[in-house]
Write a protein that holds these residues in place. Sequence first.
Motif, PDB file in Angstrom:
ATOM      1  N   LEU A   1      41.570  11.435 -46.938  1.00 49.65           N
ATOM      2  CA  LEU A   1      42.272  11.860 -45.728  1.00 49.65           C
ATOM      3  C   LEU A   1      43.487  12.693 -46.127  1.00 49.65           C
TER       4      LEU A   1
ATOM      5  N   THR B   1      36.989  19.299 -41.969  1.00 48.64           N
ATOM      6  CA  THR B   1      36.506  17.921 -42.017  1.00 48.64           C
ATOM      7  C   THR B   1      34.983  17.889 -42.084  1.00 48.64           C
TER       8      THR B   1
ATOM      9  N   GLN C   1      33.542  12.262 -48.457  1.00 51.15           N
ATOM     10  CA  GLN C   1      34.113  12.590 -47.144  1.00 51.15           C
ATOM     11  C   GLN C   1      35.488  13.219 -47.309  1.00 51.15           C
TER      12      GLN C   1
ATOM     13  N   THR D   1      38.504  14.367 -44.708  1.00 53.28           N
ATOM     14  CA  THR D   1      38.988  14.322 -43.332  1.00 53.28           C
ATOM     15  C   THR D   1      40.373  14.946 -43.291  1.00 53.28           C
TER      16      THR D   1
END
Length: 126
Positions: free
Chosen positions: A11, A91, A121, A123
């Motif tokens: 993130l 993202t 991932q 984000t």
Amino acid sequence: QVQLVESGGGLVQPGGSLRLSCAASGRTFSNYAMGWFRQAVGKERENVAAISWSGSNTYYAGSVKGRFTISRDNAKNTVYLQMSSLKPEDTAVYYCAAKFSSGDYYYRRTTNYDYWGQGTQVTVSS
């Protein structure tokens, strides 16, 4: 067989940076062109960057050009994606891919590639 393992996702706030790594094993890494792809929820997988086996030839999608940098270290069997000035639209799950290549070319299509990692991932959100 080539095994690919991505790392470095997470993130990050808009405007921030991340560096993704993709470690390869199983075959001679320098025989393979490499690519980074991403897939956002509800969208098709897209190529964001690609690099030839020597690193001399690179490609960037228009949406990331000037913000992302692909590189490779053949001695470490690793390809990198340095991402800067990240935006919420970046993202996605990011995948690296490998294609055996006798020529010093990069490849842009998902169908060109022989091996894929499991994805990491990314984000981008405040």
